[in-house]
Write an enzyme that holds these catalytic residues in place. Structure first.
Site, PDB file in Angstrom:
ATOM      1  CG  ASP A  33     -62.884  66.298 -17.151  1.00  0.00           C
ATOM      2  OD1 ASP A  33     -62.719  66.349 -18.387  1.00  0.00           O
ATOM      3  OD2 ASP A  33     -62.608  67.236 -16.389  1.00  0.00           O
TER       4      ASP A  33
ATOM      5  CG  ASN B  11     -61.902  60.286 -21.388  1.00  0.00           C
ATOM      6  OD1 ASN B  11     -61.602  59.700 -20.359  1.00  0.00           O
ATOM      7  ND2 ASN B  11     -63.147  60.318 -21.850  1.00  0.00           N
ATOM      8  NE  ARG B  12     -60.295  67.343 -24.729  1.00  0.00           N
ATOM      9  CZ  ARG B  12     -60.598  68.611 -24.994  1.00  0.00           C
ATOM     10  NH1 ARG B  12     -60.320  69.123 -26.181  1.00  0.00           N
ATOM     11  NH2 ARG B  12     -61.166  69.370 -24.082  1.00  0.00           N
ATOM     12  NE  ARG B  13     -55.957  66.940 -17.434  1.00  0.00           N
ATOM     13  CZ  ARG B  13     -56.595  67.172 -16.293  1.00  0.00           C
ATOM     14  NH1 ARG B  13     -56.045  66.841 -15.135  1.00  0.00           N
ATOM     15  NH2 ARG B  13     -57.785  67.731 -16.305  1.00  0.00           N
TER      16      ARG B  13
ATOM     17  CG  HIS C 218     -62.490  60.875 -26.409  1.00  0.00           C
ATOM     18  ND1 HIS C 218     -62.768  61.575 -25.257  1.00  0.00           N
ATOM     19  CD2 HIS C 218     -62.064  61.804 -27.324  1.00  0.00           C
ATOM     20  CE1 HIS C 218     -62.542  62.868 -25.455  1.00  0.00           C
ATOM     21  NE2 HIS C 218     -62.109  63.021 -26.696  1.00  0.00           N
TER      22      HIS C 218
ATOM     23  NE  ARG D 288     -64.016  68.563 -26.306  1.00  0.00           N
ATOM     24  CZ  ARG D 288     -64.124  67.423 -25.633  1.00  0.00           C
ATOM     25  NH1 ARG D 288     -64.137  66.279 -26.291  1.00  0.00           N
ATOM     26  NH2 ARG D 288     -64.210  67.434 -24.319  1.00  0.00           N
TER      27      ARG D 288
ATOM     28  CG  LEU E 269     -77.301  50.303 -13.760  1.00  0.00           C
ATOM     29  CD1 LEU E 269     -77.448  50.860 -12.350  1.00  0.00           C
ATOM     30  CD2 LEU E 269     -75.819  50.066 -14.088  1.00  0.00           C
TER      31      LEU E 269
ATOM     32  CG  LEU F 125     -72.607  70.591 -11.057  1.00  0.00           C
ATOM     33  CD1 LEU F 125     -73.953  71.224 -10.727  1.00  0.00           C
ATOM     34  CD2 LEU F 125     -72.761  69.091 -11.233  1.00  0.00           C
TER      35      LEU F 125
END
Length: 261
Positions: free
Chosen positions: A39, A41-43, A57, A92, A149, A217
């Site tokens: 969380d 990315n835009r900021r 992003h 969005r 992984l 969440l």
């Protein structure tokens, strides 16, 4: 719930501190499954003066590749990344959403290009544009036999929708077998619902991490995280550093897990 704040630093002191953190982590206490809400990315893009959120992003996607490497090195077996929610698809801005869809498709292709990681899409593929759905499907197919992984990409994902889809699968299978409603009600258990989730067969996340200082969440793995530990950090997604991650793992290892007790 703990928080940590990211600060700048990549010099000798940073490397020394990173090594110290690694030594403080007992390999036996490392979580098996880590879920990450990337969380901020835009900021991040806005604070740096970029004209569009796409820069944030892209930086966030690059950071997630780095993050997966940290997890792999530490011996974590499963990582779930929350990349695009059902709400994102509806709310969005179209231009930002188009950019984000392209970035996620590129990420899926990059993760499946080489190495031994296994990629799995979790979410409703029918909600996604054809190109993105195809990229995720191709990444799954190319890595299906990989034993490294396990990377869950939550795209077009909503935790409540996942539970609805799981119950629908159970009802559909029961109906095809000719069962009665009474039998369905009697046999419906948390375990049977868990088996029909998008992540069916995987262990629930031991640790859920969220960046950017937000402490919620946002409909991510709401069923699976019933007994998870949570760790919230102030760093914006692209600013996440390995020492921030190692602090989260160290903090997790120090907790006494109660599993609802």
């Amino acid at each position: 719930m703990r928080t940590t704040r990211s600060t700048e630093g990549r010099g000798p002191l940073y490397r020394l501190y990173s090594s110290r953190l690694r030594r403080q982590i007992d390999p036996g206490s490392v979580p098996h499954h880590v879920a990450m809400v990337i969380d901020g990315n835009r900021r991040w893009a806005r604070q740096l003066g970029y004209a569009s959120a796409a820069h944030g992003h892209r930086a966030g996607a690059a950071k997630m590749i780095e993050f997966l490497g940290w997890c792999d090195e530490l011996g974590i077996k499963v990582v779930s990344l929350y990349l695009l929610s059902n709400d994102n698809l509806r709310k969005r801005d179209k231009r930002e959403l188009d950019d984000l869809i392209e970035i996620i498709a590129d990420l899926a292709r990059e993760l499946s290009a080489d190495g031994d990681w296994r990629v799995q899409h979790v979410g409703r593929a029918a909600l996604l544009p054809d190109g993105l759905a195809a990229a995720l499907r191709d990444a799954e197919e190319r890595t299906r036999s990989h034993g490294g992984l396990h990377v869950n990409l939550a795209v077009g994902y909503g935790g409540r929708h996942e539970i609805v889809d799981a119950v629908r699968r159970i009802i559909d299978g029961h109906s095809r077998r000719g069962g009665t409603l009474e039998e369905l009600a009697e046999n419906l258990t948390p375990e049977s619902i868990g088996e029909h989730l998008y992540t069916g067969g995987q262990p629930d996340p031991d640790l859920v991490i969220r960046t950017s200082g937000e402490q919620r969440l946002s409909d991510f793995l709401v069923w699976q995280s019933a007994h998870s530990e949570f760790y919230f950090m102030e760093a914006l997604g692209p600013d996440l550093r390995e020492v921030d991650f190692l602090r989260a793992i160290r903090d997790y290892a120090s907790r006494e897990r109660r599993f609802g007790g």
